[in-house]
Design an enzyme around this catalytic site. Sequence first.
Site, mmCIF file in Angstrom:
data_model
loop_
_atom_site.group_PDB
_atom_site.id
_atom_site.type_symbol
_atom_site.label_atom_id
_atom_site.label_comp_id
_atom_site.label_asym_id
_atom_site.label_seq_id
_atom_site.Cartn_x
_atom_site.Cartn_y
_atom_site.Cartn_z
ATOM 1 N N ASP A 28 0.850 -1.197 0.000
ATOM 2 C CA ASP A 28 0.000 0.000 0.000
ATOM 3 C C ASP A 28 0.878 1.237 0.000
ATOM 4 O O ASP A 28 1.806 1.343 0.817
ATOM 5 C CB ASP A 28 -0.841 0.058 1.291
ATOM 6 C CG ASP A 28 -2.032 -0.889 1.259
ATOM 7 O OD1 ASP A 28 -2.294 -1.475 0.200
ATOM 8 O OD2 ASP A 28 -2.696 -1.018 2.309
ATOM 9 N N LYS A 85 -7.930 0.783 -5.058
ATOM 10 C CA LYS A 85 -9.122 0.217 -4.431
ATOM 11 C C LYS A 85 -10.391 0.974 -4.813
ATOM 12 O O LYS A 85 -10.377 2.196 -4.950
ATOM 13 C CB LYS A 85 -8.977 0.273 -2.902
ATOM 14 C CG LYS A 85 -7.999 -0.738 -2.323
ATOM 15 C CD LYS A 85 -8.016 -0.659 -0.804
ATOM 16 C CE LYS A 85 -6.877 -1.428 -0.171
ATOM 17 N NZ LYS A 85 -7.060 -2.884 -0.215
ATOM 18 N N GLY A 157 -5.178 -2.830 8.708
ATOM 19 C CA GLY A 157 -4.863 -1.673 9.542
ATOM 20 C C GLY A 157 -4.693 -1.980 11.012
ATOM 21 O O GLY A 157 -4.788 -1.089 11.865
ATOM 22 N N GLY A 218 -3.093 -7.255 8.155
ATOM 23 C CA GLY A 218 -2.407 -7.389 9.431
ATOM 24 C C GLY A 218 -0.983 -7.892 9.343
ATOM 25 O O GLY A 218 -0.331 -8.106 10.367
ATOM 26 N N SER A 240 -0.413 -0.946 6.163
ATOM 27 C CA SER A 240 0.108 0.006 7.132
ATOM 28 C C SER A 240 1.353 -0.511 7.840
ATOM 29 O O SER A 240 2.144 0.278 8.344
ATOM 30 C CB SER A 240 -0.977 0.301 8.166
ATOM 31 O OG SER A 240 -2.258 0.162 7.593
#
Lengths: 298, 188
Positions: A28, A85, A157, A218, A240
């Site tokens: 990302d 996205k 996230g 995750g 993230s």
Amino acid sequence: MSEVVNVNERYELNKNLAQMLKGGVIMDVTSPREAEIAEKAGAVAVMALQKVPADLRKEGKVARMADPKIILEIKKAVSIPVMAKVRIGHFVEAQILEALGIDYIDESEVLTPADEEHHIDKWKFKAAFVCGARDLGEALRRIQEGASMIRTKGEAGTGNVVEAVRHLRRINKQIAYAASLNEDELYAYAKELGVSYELLKKTAELKRLPVVNFAAGGIATPADAALMMQLGADGVFVGSGIFKSKNPEKRARAIVMATTYYNDPKILAEISYDLGEEMEGIDLRGLSQNELLQFRGN
Amino acid sequence: MKKIGVLAFQGGVIEHVKKIEEIGHIPVLVKKIEDLDGIDGLILPGGESTTIGKFLIETGVKEKILSLAEQGMPMWGTCAGAILLSKTIKNQGSGVLPLLDIVIERNAYGSQLDSFKKEVFVLRFNKTTECVFIRAPKIVDVGSNVEVLAQLDTPIAVLQGTILATTFHPELTSQNYWHSFFVENVIK
């Protein structure tokens, strides 16, 4: 050069691109700078986003497709494929991304769903689609709608891999179960999952999903990435976990290495060494049901 | 039976492995220098050339491959693999393994929306082969010592001594022509 007219041939080509991403890491990114870091670290593709899932989660506002300006700037910054996205069911956002010439569209539960009953009819698009899934039924329903790549949903996230593990194990277990059934039982199981008999039969014969399946949601450490690969993922998405840690360059590189050498604990030990402070994780038991993203879209 | 290495950092590895098995030879996954020992030929698969290139450099596998090339080790790059083998990448310097005297342009057809499949007649095989182009590069120039085996508007398959390159993906089709050609005519 647009040689292809046939929908099935187009679908094959889109599956083929996902095959070329196998064994790789998709990261990302929210800026050209981050995209360059990702490419330099060895990412096989980037996901262009306005905000990473950890920030979307914190804000709790409506999350939408990124501004085409950001997407095009990121596209310009790198030579690897660029994904972006759209909200679940938001076929107009998908039309816009297709018009921008994006390589892969992620119909994602991380953004706020636009339609609570319908996913996008992906057969209407030339563009390739990746969709999230928590179990075999969900994965095959998305494939029936035209997704040419699947990823586990995990819990984006959070920096907590537990849900990605749960989803991948569940899909594998259900495929093994389907492979153990006779024809009559397979019909009943297809009905139970809400998928076509033919697609379930094909999956049972292949003993894997008929498209590439990446792990997502995750993954924050090299060990997380290697864990998902050892559980049978074809590659990993990292969100993230990288840009919310202290040394994104080093961590990104380590996660790329770990995805290739996932079966080599000695190398994993070396690359996990001294990566600096990691992303703060969230214990999912502290989250209420409506804070969980994975239940969006079925 | 030949032992054929497939560079396995990332990309379309398993597809080549299956083809090698189908034509009755032994595939060997290559991720480390020592994996290159005892192989008769090496396939550099499709994937992301930047990613695979990084692994080649950082693991030292690059130097070993270059020294094997000097000893005449047959090699075949498909798509990203062809980019890695190119002496010149248009506007980007040279490939990580600059063994093939061609100029190549990355993503020359456009984005994934411009990926396509085409039937191409190959004189050497006297057969029409299925060619799958996925975000493919274009060979925009070839040296005088390079034989062009197949061509669209530009060359799509070239051979220079023991180095073969295709900008498309024969491993994604049901045909085995190119894999057989590599084993029988390039490795010998």
